[in-house]
Design an enzyme around this catalytic site. Structure first.
Site, PDB file in Angstrom:
ATOM      1  CE1 TYR A   1      -2.962  12.835  10.858  1.00 50.54           C
ATOM      2  CE2 TYR A   1      -4.844  12.151  10.219  1.00 50.54           C
ATOM      3  CZ  TYR A   1      -3.677  12.068  10.589  1.00 50.54           C
ATOM      4  OH  TYR A   1      -3.104  10.985   9.736  1.00 50.54           O
TER       5      TYR A   1
ATOM      6  CG  HIS B   1      -0.391  13.484   8.405  1.00 49.58           C
ATOM      7  ND1 HIS B   1      -1.188  12.878   7.376  1.00 49.58           N
ATOM      8  CD2 HIS B   1       0.478  12.671   8.706  1.00 49.58           C
ATOM      9  CE1 HIS B   1      -0.739  11.537   7.503  1.00 49.58           C
ATOM     10  NE2 HIS B   1       0.405  11.561   7.988  1.00 49.58           N
TER      11      HIS B   1
ATOM     12  CB  SER C   1       0.286   3.759   7.371  1.00 50.32           C
ATOM     13  OG  SER C   1       1.520   4.369   7.586  1.00 50.32           O
TER      14      SER C   1
ATOM     15  N   PRO D   1       4.456  15.441   8.077  1.00 53.68           N
ATOM     16  CG  PRO D   1       3.717  13.466   7.354  1.00 53.68           C
ATOM     17  CD  PRO D   1       3.095  14.681   7.600  1.00 53.68           C
TER      18      PRO D   1
ATOM     19  CE  LYS E   1       8.633 -17.540  -8.318  1.00 51.43           C
ATOM     20  NZ  LYS E   1       9.657 -16.763  -9.054  1.00 51.43           N
TER      21      LYS E   1
ATOM     22  CB  SER F   1      -3.767   2.502   1.461  1.00 49.05           C
ATOM     23  OG  SER F   1      -4.787   3.278   0.899  1.00 49.05           O
TER      24      SER F   1
ATOM     25  CE1 TYR G   1      -0.920   3.451  13.294  1.00 51.91           C
ATOM     26  CE2 TYR G   1       0.621   3.797  11.231  1.00 51.91           C
ATOM     27  CZ  TYR G   1      -0.819   4.034  12.072  1.00 51.91           C
ATOM     28  OH  TYR G   1      -1.790   4.774  11.514  1.00 51.91           O
TER      29      TYR G   1
ATOM     30  CB  SER H   1       4.510   4.942   6.523  1.00 54.90           C
ATOM     31  OG  SER H   1       3.916   5.264   5.667  1.00 54.90           O
TER      32      SER H   1
ATOM     33  CB  SER I   1       5.524  -9.021  -0.044  1.00 54.92           C
ATOM     34  OG  SER I   1       5.460  -7.783   0.632  1.00 54.92           O
ATOM     35  N   PRO I   2       8.329  -7.115  -1.209  1.00 52.23           N
ATOM     36  CG  PRO I   2       9.041  -6.155  -3.010  1.00 52.23           C
ATOM     37  CD  PRO I   2       8.012  -6.953  -2.744  1.00 52.23           C
TER      38      PRO I   2
ATOM     39  CB  THR J   1      -4.140   4.725   7.359  1.00 53.67           C
ATOM     40  OG1 THR J   1      -4.274   5.598   8.662  1.00 53.67           O
ATOM     41  CG2 THR J   1      -3.295   5.566   6.540  1.00 53.67           C
TER      42      THR J   1
HETATM   43  N1  COA Z   1       6.863 -11.952  -5.213  1.00 52.40           N
HETATM   44  C1  COA Z   1       7.105 -11.132  -6.179  1.00 52.40           C
HETATM   45  N2  COA Z   1       6.711  -9.933  -6.350  1.00 52.40           N
HETATM   46  C2  COA Z   1       5.890  -9.475  -5.301  1.00 52.40           C
HETATM   47  C3  COA Z   1       5.537 -10.400  -4.308  1.00 52.40           C
HETATM   48  C4  COA Z   1       5.883 -11.767  -4.396  1.00 52.40           C
HETATM   49  N3  COA Z   1       5.423 -12.699  -3.308  1.00 52.40           N
HETATM   50  N4  COA Z   1       4.845  -9.685  -3.477  1.00 52.40           N
HETATM   51  C5  COA Z   1       4.727  -8.390  -3.854  1.00 52.40           C
HETATM   52  N5  COA Z   1       5.475  -8.478  -4.948  1.00 52.40           N
HETATM   53  C6  COA Z   1       5.652  -6.979  -5.878  1.00 52.40           C
HETATM   54  C7  COA Z   1       4.449  -6.386  -6.214  1.00 52.40           C
HETATM   55  O1  COA Z   1       3.497  -6.920  -7.175  1.00 52.40           O
HETATM   56  C8  COA Z   1       4.718  -5.145  -6.259  1.00 52.40           C
HETATM   57  O2  COA Z   1       5.209  -4.803  -7.856  1.00 52.40           O
HETATM   58  P1  COA Z   1       5.589  -3.572  -8.431  1.00 52.40           P
HETATM   59  O3  COA Z   1       6.781  -3.052  -7.788  1.00 52.40           O
HETATM   60  O4  COA Z   1       5.671  -3.835  -9.865  1.00 52.40           O
HETATM   61  O5  COA Z   1       4.296  -2.448  -8.139  1.00 52.40           O
HETATM   62  C9  COA Z   1       6.028  -5.052  -5.332  1.00 52.40           C
HETATM   63  O6  COA Z   1       6.405  -6.105  -5.155  1.00 52.40           O
HETATM   64  C10 COA Z   1       5.516  -4.205  -4.130  1.00 52.40           C
HETATM   65  O7  COA Z   1       4.807  -4.981  -3.331  1.00 52.40           O
HETATM   66  P2  COA Z   1       4.832  -4.752  -1.779  1.00 52.40           P
HETATM   67  O8  COA Z   1       6.011  -4.737  -1.123  1.00 52.40           O
HETATM   68  O9  COA Z   1       3.996  -6.293  -1.187  1.00 52.40           O
HETATM   69  O10 COA Z   1       3.997  -3.661  -1.241  1.00 52.40           O
HETATM   70  P3  COA Z   1       2.836  -3.159  -1.812  1.00 52.40           P
HETATM   71  O11 COA Z   1       3.043  -2.181  -3.147  1.00 52.40           O
HETATM   72  O12 COA Z   1       1.603  -3.914  -2.123  1.00 52.40           O
HETATM   73  O13 COA Z   1       2.477  -1.939  -0.504  1.00 52.40           O
HETATM   74  C11 COA Z   1       1.747  -1.160   1.598  1.00 52.40           C
HETATM   75  C12 COA Z   1       2.094  -2.267   0.830  1.00 52.40           C
HETATM   76  C13 COA Z   1       1.066  -1.736   2.867  1.00 52.40           C
HETATM   77  C14 COA Z   1       2.691  -0.228   1.650  1.00 52.40           C
HETATM   78  C15 COA Z   1       0.588  -0.840   0.768  1.00 52.40           C
HETATM   79  O14 COA Z   1      -0.729  -1.565   0.676  1.00 52.40           O
HETATM   80  C16 COA Z   1      -0.291   0.407   1.183  1.00 52.40           C
HETATM   81  O15 COA Z   1      -1.075   0.294   2.139  1.00 52.40           O
HETATM   82  N6  COA Z   1       0.274   1.713   1.067  1.00 52.40           N
HETATM   83  C17 COA Z   1      -0.183   2.901   1.647  1.00 52.40           C
HETATM   84  C18 COA Z   1       0.592   3.321   2.764  1.00 52.40           C
HETATM   85  C19 COA Z   1       0.404   4.526   3.455  1.00 52.40           C
HETATM   86  O16 COA Z   1      -0.725   5.223   3.342  1.00 52.40           O
HETATM   87  N7  COA Z   1       1.465   5.423   3.830  1.00 52.40           N
HETATM   88  C20 COA Z   1       1.289   6.717   3.981  1.00 52.40           C
HETATM   89  C21 COA Z   1       1.171   7.189   5.589  1.00 52.40           C
HETATM   90  S1  COA Z   1       1.376   8.856   5.677  1.00 52.40           S
END
Ligand code: COA
Length: 631
Positions: free
Chosen positions: A112, A348, A459, A125, A431, A461, A457, A559, A433-434, A470
């Protein structure tokens, strides 16, 4: 205790020592917040071999076999026992044992404060809120008053330390960023910038700044007994501000803050030579936050509304429109237009998106419930209009900043879209991860457009660790490449495609887990490189290698910034031929903001947004048409 906090913040470069004055209410700082912070683990230094092995794996899909072979040799050399890698690793571990967080001050500086491009588009942002139901000045003012009261309500939680601790993967997160976003501002320098935070001052600020028609006002938002003004009181004050800033022919002094940082640093030194200017600038810097009451922007169809709003948040539309109605160095600027457009832009350096968005979630809820209640009216002082003496030199700097801003405005290509076929619900039902699912759709969209994979890339956390910011999730992996190459290959069976998609999603989720646990490669490599610079030794070959440059050339900079509110964050690309992609996955839809640069013939934000939509739909269809039982 206070000393520890201060030292931590200074060491982390989070506050300028000059602004550190012991606050009156020490317990406010030394209570629960500090106890929580001290209970957090320190950011680890990952093992050298682990990072080197992972580096070679992430290069595989983005560099050619010859380059990879060459890099493999360099990596071997780098990590051999008694070699340069080991020496730097030892240095880094020593640094980690002596500091609160071995990375945070380096990161703040390199990512930064040393970064010289304008903060506009390149760093700050924007956030676009859902369109509000007003279309006149009255509505604009009423909403602004509620929003200000909502932010003050959030500030009370920060001040009282009643802000709930956040969790990720069941682990408590570092909350320090919340203490950095109010009452703070970036200060330009001719070579490097700084950030000041006045929340820790002996007399913390009790005012915000409001800007209308390019004219800045100091608005005191607390009564003399320390209680915040009511919505009604704020509304009356905003009316006064509006009525005394009707002329729109004022010099857009704020546009200076949009310039290249070295130029702005020079112009700043010149600007504050004048005592009145210096005091006015200081009042903006010191204010709790800024509210921009914007002039109407060109109308947009419902279809284009969000995209136009993104432009308003990211740069204000150019010197003819609202770009001068900002102080881009201010950490938090809420933007409210007359036509119901609402959002913010934030500088930021002090924080990532999630704390900003959680503040927004609170404010949006607050504005829904707060009604305008007529309070007994104690006449309040007229908000102070900030004066600027514009010399011919300052005028020249303003003209230069206007021109550069208009070039940037023409350069930015944005598309904000709502993907409405499904949201987080569908990948969860599979099943998966979204987040990983969306990232794989991005990989597929990019591959379909360019027939190649690129460095990506995302990000992650690091807030599980004290003062964590990050690291990078590298979404392009050997598994993602296998999946995207197979997806449109007619010779492959659907069952095989599903299996490749599942593997790619799992690999992404594994990288995510590694990253949030402080075991990713990017910040570790950065640390080793900066350690070499600090030791004044020659930069190791691996950092001068073409593969390293390719690895850091993020054609996709992405992100996830999830919010309860139906909003979306947006930011610019980080390379001239790249895209910035931010998304907010809601339960049944996903908000996307895609950006690119118009000067690059090969990129197009709307095309990538469209390709992303097709990719998501095709992946869903694939999964639905390939019943699990058949696998
Ligand atoms: N089956 C069913 N559900 C699942 C799953 C699976 N295999 N894997 C994940 N899920 C669910 C989670 O339990 C979660 O449930 P919720 O909606 O009830 O909370 C949801 O799906 C989302 O999980 P997922 O998509 O895996 O993402 P996450 O919430 O773990 O986030 C990151 C991932 C990378 C975004 C997060 O770890 C992070 O680091 N965030 C910060 C990013 C940041 O700082 N950005 C700003 C930059 S300016």
């Amino acid at each position: 205790m206070w000393g520890t906090l201060v030292r931590t913040m200074v060491k982390a470069g989070m506050v300028k020592p000059s602004s550190l004055v012991k606050p009156l209410s020490v317990t406010r700082i030394t209570g629960r917040y500090l106890a929580h912070q001290e209970g957090l683990p320190k950011l680890p230094v990952p093992p050298l071999k682990q990072t080197c092995d992972c580096y070679l794996a992430v290069l595989d899909p983005v560099v050619g076999p010859e380059e990879l072979n060459h890099t493999r040799q360099l990596v071997e050399e780098f990590q051999k026992p008694g070699g340069v890698g080991e020496r730097l690793q030892n240095g880094l571990e020593r640094r980690a044992s002596k500091t609160e967080n071995w990375l945070s001050d380096w990161w703040l500086q390199t990512a930064y404060l040393d970064y010289r491009m304008p903060v506009v588009i390149h760093s700050s942002p924007g956030v676009i809120l859902p369109r509000l139901e007003f279309s006149d000045r009255q509505g604009q003012m009423r909403y602004a008053a509620k929003l200000i009261a909502g932010v003050l309500d959030f500030k009370t939680m920060i001040d009282n330390e009643t802000l709930p601790v956040e969790y990720l993967g069941g682990k408590p997160l570092c909350m320090s960023q919340y203490y950095q976003v109010l009452s703070s501002c970036r200060i330009p320098g001719t070579k490097r910038d700084t950030v000041v935070n006045y929340a820790l001052d002996k007399r913390p600020p009790t005012h915000i700044t409001v800007v209308h028609n390019f004219q800045f006002f100091v608005l005191d938002v607390y009564n003399s007994d320390g209680t915040p003004l009511t919505v009604d009181q704020i509304y009356m004050q905003l009316e006064k501000i509006w009525n005394s800033s009707l002329q729109s022919n004022k010099e857009p002094i704020g546009i200076l803050t949009s310039n290249h940082r070295n130029s702005w640093g020079k112009a700043y030194n010149n600007l504050i030579k004048d005592k009145t200017n210096k005091e006015s600038v200081r009042a903006i810097q010191k204010s709790i936050f800024t509210v921009c009451l914007d002039a109407p922007m060109p109308r947009a169809s419902d279809d284009m509304y969000r995209t136009r709003a993104a432009v308003q948040m990211l740069h204000g539309g150019g010197s003819r429109w609202n770009s001068g109605n900002r102080w881009f160095d201010k950490t938090l600027q809420f933007i409210i237009g007359e036509d119901g457009t609402c959002g913010l832009i934030y500088e930021h350096a002090p924080a990532e998106g999630p704390p900003i968005v959680s503040l927004i979630d609170h404010v949006v809820e607050y504005t829904k419930k707060s009604e305008m209640v007529r309070t007994p009216m104690i006449p309040l002082r007229m908000p102070l209009k900030l004066r600027f003496n514009i010399t011919p030199e300052i005028k020249r700097d303003i003209e230069e900043a206007k021109q550069n801003m208009n070039i940037m405005v023409r350069e930015l290509d944005v598309k904000v879209s709502v993907f409405s076929h499904f949201g987080k619900d569908f990948p969860k039902s599979q099943k998966m991860s979204p987040d990983a699912f969306i990232q794989m759709a991005l990989q597929l969209a990019y591959y379909r457009m360019y027939k190649r994979c690129c460095s990506t890339y995302e990000s992650a956390s690091l807030r599980m660790f004290r003062l964590g910011r990050t690291d990078t999730i590298r979404s392009t992996s050997i598994d993602s490449a296998r999946f995207v190459k197979a997806m449109d290959d007619p010779t492959r069976q659907n069952t095989e495609k599903v299996s490749l998609l599942e593997k790619a999603v799992k690999a992404h989720r594994m990288y995510t887990d590694m990253a949030i646990r402080g075991q990713a490669i990017d910040r570790h490599f950065l640390g080793l490189k900066l350690q070499a610079i600090e030791e004044l030794s020659a930069l190791p070959e691996i950092f001068l290698d073409t593969s390293y440059a390719v690895a850091l050339h993020y054609n996709l900079s992405t992100s996830q910034v999830p919010a309860k509110t139906n909003c979306v964050m947006c930011f610019g690309p980080v390379v001239p031929d790249g895209y910035g992609v931010c998304y907010n996955p809601m339960e049944t839809h996903i908000n996307f903001a895609v950006s690119a640069f118009n000067s690059c013939q090969d990129t197009n934000a709307a095309r990538l947004a469209q390709a992303l939509e097709y990719a998501l739909v095709d992946m869903k269809t694939l999964l639905e048409q390939t019943p699990k039982a058949k696998l």
